[in-house]
Design a protein around this motif. Structure first.
Motif, PDB file in Angstrom:
ATOM      1  N   MET A  24     -17.135 -29.565 -22.128  1.00  0.00           N
ATOM      2  CA  MET A  24     -17.773 -30.827 -21.738  1.00  0.00           C
ATOM      3  C   MET A  24     -18.961 -30.587 -20.819  1.00  0.00           C
ATOM      4  N   LEU A  25     -18.804 -29.657 -19.869  1.00  0.00           N
ATOM      5  CA  LEU A  25     -19.918 -29.354 -18.975  1.00  0.00           C
ATOM      6  C   LEU A  25     -21.090 -28.764 -19.752  1.00  0.00           C
ATOM      7  N   GLU A  27     -21.840 -29.487 -22.833  1.00  0.00           N
ATOM      8  CA  GLU A  27     -22.413 -30.625 -23.556  1.00  0.00           C
ATOM      9  C   GLU A  27     -23.373 -31.421 -22.660  1.00  0.00           C
ATOM     10  N   TYR A  28     -23.045 -31.538 -21.380  1.00  0.00           N
ATOM     11  CA  TYR A  28     -23.874 -32.291 -20.436  1.00  0.00           C
ATOM     12  C   TYR A  28     -24.842 -31.388 -19.683  1.00  0.00           C
ATOM     13  N   THR A  58     -24.373 -41.950 -17.826  1.00  0.00           N
ATOM     14  CA  THR A  58     -24.088 -40.591 -18.289  1.00  0.00           C
ATOM     15  C   THR A  58     -23.167 -39.881 -17.301  1.00  0.00           C
ATOM     16  N   LEU A  62     -19.246 -38.684 -18.129  1.00  0.00           N
ATOM     17  CA  LEU A  62     -18.723 -37.334 -17.933  1.00  0.00           C
ATOM     18  C   LEU A  62     -17.513 -37.368 -16.994  1.00  0.00           C
ATOM     19  N   LYS A  65     -14.494 -38.654 -18.900  1.00  0.00           N
ATOM     20  CA  LYS A  65     -13.967 -37.679 -19.858  1.00  0.00           C
ATOM     21  C   LYS A  65     -13.213 -36.562 -19.150  1.00  0.00           C
TER      22      LYS A  65
END
Length: 83
Positions: A24-25, A27-28, A58, A62, A65
């Motif tokens: 996830m990190l 992805e961001y 955003t 995050l 999630k």
């Protein structure tokens, strides 16, 4: 699009969630200014700090999630700087 600077504090108590957290990190990644991870072995946890510059929705997405991952706690602090 307006962005805010924020810091996100993450405590990982379940090592099985680390792979998903890192994905996830990644992805961001375009919004992440810096990242610091500290394994705290005596307590069997990891402490992660993320500095971000992103639209507020955003940052919130995050945090949501990450907070839904098993054994992961998240707190976010926003600056008043909007740009």
């Amino acid at each position: 699009m307006e962005t805010r600077v924020a810091v996100m504090s993450i405590i990982v108590e379940n090592p099985d969630s680390v792979e998903k957290l890192n994905a996830m990190l990644h992805e961001y990644g375009p919004y992440i200014i810096g990242r610091m991870g500290i394994p705290y072995r005596p307590k069997h946890i990891s402490i992660v700090s993320i500095a971000m510059d992103a639209p507020q929705d955003t940052i919130s997405a995050l945090a949501g999630k990450l907070g839904n991952l098993d054994g992961v706690s998240v707190k976010t602090a926003y600056s008043n700087v909007i740009g």
